[in-house]
Design a protein around this motif. Structure first.
Motif, PDB file in Angstrom:
ATOM      1  N   ALA A   2      -9.702   3.065 -11.516  1.00 12.60           N
ATOM      2  CA  ALA A   2     -10.902   2.791 -12.310  1.00 12.60           C
ATOM      3  C   ALA A   2     -10.563   1.925 -13.513  1.00 12.60           C
ATOM      4  O   ALA A   2     -11.315   1.009 -13.859  1.00 12.60           O
ATOM      5  CB  ALA A   2     -11.543   4.097 -12.760  1.00 12.60           C
ATOM      6  N   GLU A   3      -9.433   2.188 -14.152  1.00 12.55           N
ATOM      7  CA  GLU A   3      -9.011   1.381 -15.299  1.00 12.55           C
ATOM      8  C   GLU A   3      -8.696  -0.050 -14.866  1.00 12.55           C
ATOM      9  O   GLU A   3      -9.003  -1.003 -15.583  1.00 12.55           O
ATOM     10  CB  GLU A   3      -7.806   2.010 -15.982  1.00 12.55           C
ATOM     11  N   ALA A   4      -8.093  -0.212 -13.712  1.00 10.65           N
ATOM     12  CA  ALA A   4      -7.775  -1.557 -13.208  1.00 10.65           C
ATOM     13  C   ALA A   4      -9.047  -2.325 -12.897  1.00 10.65           C
ATOM     14  O   ALA A   4      -9.094  -3.537 -13.079  1.00 10.65           O
ATOM     15  CB  ALA A   4      -6.893  -1.472 -11.974  1.00 10.65           C
ATOM     16  N   ARG A   5     -10.066  -1.621 -12.436  1.00 10.31           N
ATOM     17  CA  ARG A   5     -11.342  -2.287 -12.176  1.00 10.31           C
ATOM     18  C   ARG A   5     -12.012  -2.703 -13.480  1.00 10.31           C
ATOM     19  O   ARG A   5     -12.623  -3.766 -13.562  1.00 10.31           O
ATOM     20  CB  ARG A   5     -12.259  -1.373 -11.386  1.00 10.31           C
ATOM     21  N   ALA A   6     -11.906  -1.853 -14.506  1.00 10.58           N
ATOM     22  CA  ALA A   6     -12.538  -2.147 -15.785  1.00 10.58           C
ATOM     23  C   ALA A   6     -11.825  -3.268 -16.519  1.00 10.58           C
ATOM     24  O   ALA A   6     -12.452  -4.137 -17.119  1.00 10.58           O
ATOM     25  CB  ALA A   6     -12.574  -0.888 -16.648  1.00 10.58           C
ATOM     26  N   GLU A   7     -10.517  -3.251 -16.490  1.00 16.15           N
ATOM     27  CA  GLU A   7      -9.711  -4.261 -17.170  1.00 16.15           C
ATOM     28  C   GLU A   7      -8.449  -4.505 -16.354  1.00 16.15           C
ATOM     29  O   GLU A   7      -7.460  -3.785 -16.514  1.00 16.15           O
ATOM     30  CB  GLU A   7      -9.349  -3.804 -18.584  1.00 16.15           C
ATOM     31  N   PRO A   8      -8.456  -5.494 -15.463  1.00 12.87           N
ATOM     32  CA  PRO A   8      -7.308  -5.723 -14.584  1.00 12.87           C
ATOM     33  C   PRO A   8      -6.022  -5.974 -15.381  1.00 12.87           C
ATOM     34  O   PRO A   8      -6.003  -6.803 -16.279  1.00 12.87           O
ATOM     35  CB  PRO A   8      -7.708  -6.968 -13.787  1.00 12.87           C
ATOM     36  N   PRO A   9      -4.962  -5.236 -15.059  1.00 23.81           N
ATOM     37  CA  PRO A   9      -3.685  -5.431 -15.747  1.00 23.81           C
ATOM     38  C   PRO A   9      -2.974  -6.687 -15.260  1.00 23.81           C
ATOM     39  O   PRO A   9      -3.303  -7.228 -14.207  1.00 23.81           O
ATOM     40  CB  PRO A   9      -2.899  -4.178 -15.363  1.00 23.81           C
ATOM     41  N   ALA A  10      -2.010  -7.130 -16.021  1.00 27.08           N
ATOM     42  CA  ALA A  10      -1.189  -8.271 -15.605  1.00 27.08           C
ATOM     43  C   ALA A  10      -0.179  -7.846 -14.549  1.00 27.08           C
ATOM     44  O   ALA A  10       0.226  -8.640 -13.708  1.00 27.08           O
ATOM     45  CB  ALA A  10      -0.465  -8.864 -16.807  1.00 27.08           C
ATOM     46  N   LEU A  11       0.227  -6.568 -14.592  1.00 25.38           N
ATOM     47  CA  LEU A  11       1.253  -6.084 -13.676  1.00 25.38           C
ATOM     48  C   LEU A  11       1.012  -4.617 -13.399  1.00 25.38           C
ATOM     49  O   LEU A  11       0.598  -3.882 -14.289  1.00 25.38           O
ATOM     50  CB  LEU A  11       2.640  -6.263 -14.298  1.00 25.38           C
ATOM     51  N   ALA A  12       1.280  -4.213 -12.177  1.00 22.62           N
ATOM     52  CA  ALA A  12       1.253  -2.798 -11.812  1.00 22.62           C
ATOM     53  C   ALA A  12       2.593  -2.462 -11.185  1.00 22.62           C
ATOM     54  O   ALA A  12       3.111  -3.205 -10.363  1.00 22.62           O
ATOM     55  CB  ALA A  12       0.124  -2.504 -10.830  1.00 22.62           C
ATOM     56  N   LEU A  13       3.151  -1.344 -11.603  1.00 32.50           N
ATOM     57  CA  LEU A  13       4.407  -0.851 -11.059  1.00 32.50           C
ATOM     58  C   LEU A  13       4.094   0.461 -10.359  1.00 32.50           C
ATOM     59  O   LEU A  13       3.673   1.421 -11.005  1.00 32.50           O
ATOM     60  CB  LEU A  13       5.430  -0.639 -12.177  1.00 32.50           C
ATOM     61  N   LEU A  14       4.258   0.489  -9.059  1.00 31.91           N
ATOM     62  CA  LEU A  14       3.970   1.682  -8.277  1.00 31.91           C
ATOM     63  C   LEU A  14       5.273   2.270  -7.761  1.00 31.91           C
ATOM     64  O   LEU A  14       6.102   1.551  -7.209  1.00 31.91           O
ATOM     65  CB  LEU A  14       3.080   1.351  -7.088  1.00 31.91           C
ATOM     66  N   VAL A  15       5.421   3.570  -7.922  1.00 33.61           N
ATOM     67  CA  VAL A  15       6.540   4.287  -7.333  1.00 33.61           C
ATOM     68  C   VAL A  15       5.956   5.061  -6.166  1.00 33.61           C
ATOM     69  O   VAL A  15       5.149   5.966  -6.365  1.00 33.61           O
ATOM     70  CB  VAL A  15       7.218   5.225  -8.352  1.00 33.61           C
ATOM     71  N   VAL A  16       6.323   4.663  -4.964  1.00 31.72           N
ATOM     72  CA  VAL A  16       5.711   5.259  -3.784  1.00 31.72           C
ATOM     73  C   VAL A  16       6.461   6.495  -3.344  1.00 31.72           C
ATOM     74  O   VAL A  16       7.665   6.580  -3.459  1.00 31.72           O
ATOM     75  CB  VAL A  16       5.604   4.265  -2.606  1.00 31.72           C
ATOM     76  N   GLY A  17       5.691   7.423  -2.867  1.00 33.34           N
ATOM     77  CA  GLY A  17       6.255   8.640  -2.336  1.00 33.34           C
ATOM     78  C   GLY A  17       5.393   9.148  -1.196  1.00 33.34           C
ATOM     79  O   GLY A  17       5.603  10.210  -0.670  1.00 33.34           O
ATOM     80  N   GLY A  18       4.407   8.384  -0.843  1.00 33.27           N
ATOM     81  CA  GLY A  18       3.522   8.805   0.239  1.00 33.27           C
ATOM     82  C   GLY A  18       2.437   7.780   0.456  1.00 33.27           C
ATOM     83  O   GLY A  18       2.459   6.678  -0.075  1.00 33.27           O
ATOM     84  N   ASP A  19       1.462   8.172   1.242  1.00 31.27           N
ATOM     85  CA  ASP A  19       0.390   7.256   1.601  1.00 31.27           C
ATOM     86  C   ASP A  19      -0.526   6.929   0.432  1.00 31.27           C
ATOM     87  O   ASP A  19      -1.161   5.886   0.432  1.00 31.27           O
ATOM     88  CB  ASP A  19      -0.431   7.842   2.746  1.00 31.27           C
ATOM     89  N   GLY A  20      -0.615   7.787  -0.561  1.00 41.76           N
ATOM     90  CA  GLY A  20      -1.496   7.540  -1.701  1.00 41.76           C
ATOM     91  C   GLY A  20      -1.146   6.258  -2.440  1.00 41.76           C
ATOM     92  O   GLY A  20      -2.025   5.465  -2.786  1.00 41.76           O
ATOM     93  N   ALA A  21       0.132   6.016  -2.668  1.00 41.50           N
ATOM     94  CA  ALA A  21       0.551   4.807  -3.375  1.00 41.50           C
ATOM     95  C   ALA A  21       0.298   3.569  -2.521  1.00 41.50           C
ATOM     96  O   ALA A  21      -0.076   2.524  -3.046  1.00 41.50           O
ATOM     97  CB  ALA A  21       2.023   4.901  -3.767  1.00 41.50           C
ATOM     98  N   ARG A  22       0.472   3.697  -1.232  1.00 37.49           N
ATOM     99  CA  ARG A  22       0.200   2.551  -0.360  1.00 37.49           C
ATOM    100  C   ARG A  22      -1.290   2.221  -0.354  1.00 37.49           C
ATOM    101  O   ARG A  22      -1.676   1.067  -0.367  1.00 37.49           O
ATOM    102  CB  ARG A  22       0.727   2.829   1.046  1.00 37.49           C
ATOM    103  N   ALA A  23      -2.120   3.242  -0.368  1.00 34.78           N
ATOM    104  CA  ALA A  23      -3.567   3.022  -0.445  1.00 34.78           C
ATOM    105  C   ALA A  23      -3.933   2.394  -1.780  1.00 34.78           C
ATOM    106  O   ALA A  23      -4.798   1.514  -1.854  1.00 34.78           O
ATOM    107  CB  ALA A  23      -4.314   4.333  -0.242  1.00 34.78           C
ATOM    108  N   LEU A  24      -3.266   2.829  -2.848  1.00 39.27           N
ATOM    109  CA  LEU A  24      -3.516   2.260  -4.171  1.00 39.27           C
ATOM    110  C   LEU A  24      -3.099   0.792  -4.203  1.00 39.27           C
ATOM    111  O   LEU A  24      -3.792  -0.041  -4.786  1.00 39.27           O
ATOM    112  CB  LEU A  24      -2.786   3.053  -5.254  1.00 39.27           C
ATOM    113  N   CYS A  25      -2.017   0.459  -3.572  1.00 38.93           N
ATOM    114  CA  CYS A  25      -1.559  -0.935  -3.489  1.00 38.93           C
ATOM    115  C   CYS A  25      -2.648  -1.794  -2.862  1.00 38.93           C
ATOM    116  O   CYS A  25      -3.018  -2.848  -3.386  1.00 38.93           O
ATOM    117  CB  CYS A  25      -0.273  -0.990  -2.673  1.00 38.93           C
ATOM    118  N   ARG A  26      -3.179  -1.340  -1.758  1.00 41.39           N
ATOM    119  CA  ARG A  26      -4.236  -2.067  -1.066  1.00 41.39           C
ATOM    120  C   ARG A  26      -5.486  -2.167  -1.952  1.00 41.39           C
ATOM    121  O   ARG A  26      -6.111  -3.223  -2.055  1.00 41.39           O
ATOM    122  CB  ARG A  26      -4.585  -1.362   0.241  1.00 41.39           C
ATOM    123  N   ALA A  27      -5.841  -1.084  -2.609  1.00 42.99           N
ATOM    124  CA  ALA A  27      -7.036  -1.060  -3.455  1.00 42.99           C
ATOM    125  C   ALA A  27      -6.890  -1.974  -4.664  1.00 42.99           C
ATOM    126  O   ALA A  27      -7.852  -2.628  -5.070  1.00 42.99           O
ATOM    127  CB  ALA A  27      -7.331   0.365  -3.905  1.00 42.99           C
TER     128      ALA A  27
END
Length: 86
Positions: A2-27
């Motif tokens: 929701a925060e990324a939609r409101a104000e897109p960041p310059a960079l996102a750092l995701l630490v994956v540990g399951g399908d949730g992070a992969r879904a977030l990457c796509r989103a």
């Protein structure tokens, strides 16, 4: 997300540990200005997470354990690319 939609960041750092992070990457790629986002994913070594993350839109992938120096260098490199500096 929701925060990324409101104000897109310059960079996102995701630490994956399951399908949730992969879904977030796509989103994150789907949000307005998401194509300009530098997306760096850190995951487990030996799984096929690197290929999956890159297919989902990640700009870079690092396998754990990763040194802080390497992580920061990759983040800076992605920000340089996004700003048009090389």
């Amino acid at each position: 997300l929701a925060e990324a939609r409101a104000e897109p960041p310059a960079l996102a750092l995701l630490v994956v540990g399951g399908d949730g992070a992969r879904a977030l990457c796509r989103a994150l790629r789907a949000v307005p200005d998401g194509k300009r986002l530098a997306l760096v994913v850190v995951g487990e070594p030996g799984d096929d997470g690197e290929a999956q993350a890159l297919e989902l839109g990640a700009d870079d992938y690092l396998a754990r354990p990763v040194s802080l120096d390497v992580l920061l260098a990759r983040v800076r490199a992605q920000l340089r690319v996004r700003s048009g500096r090389t």
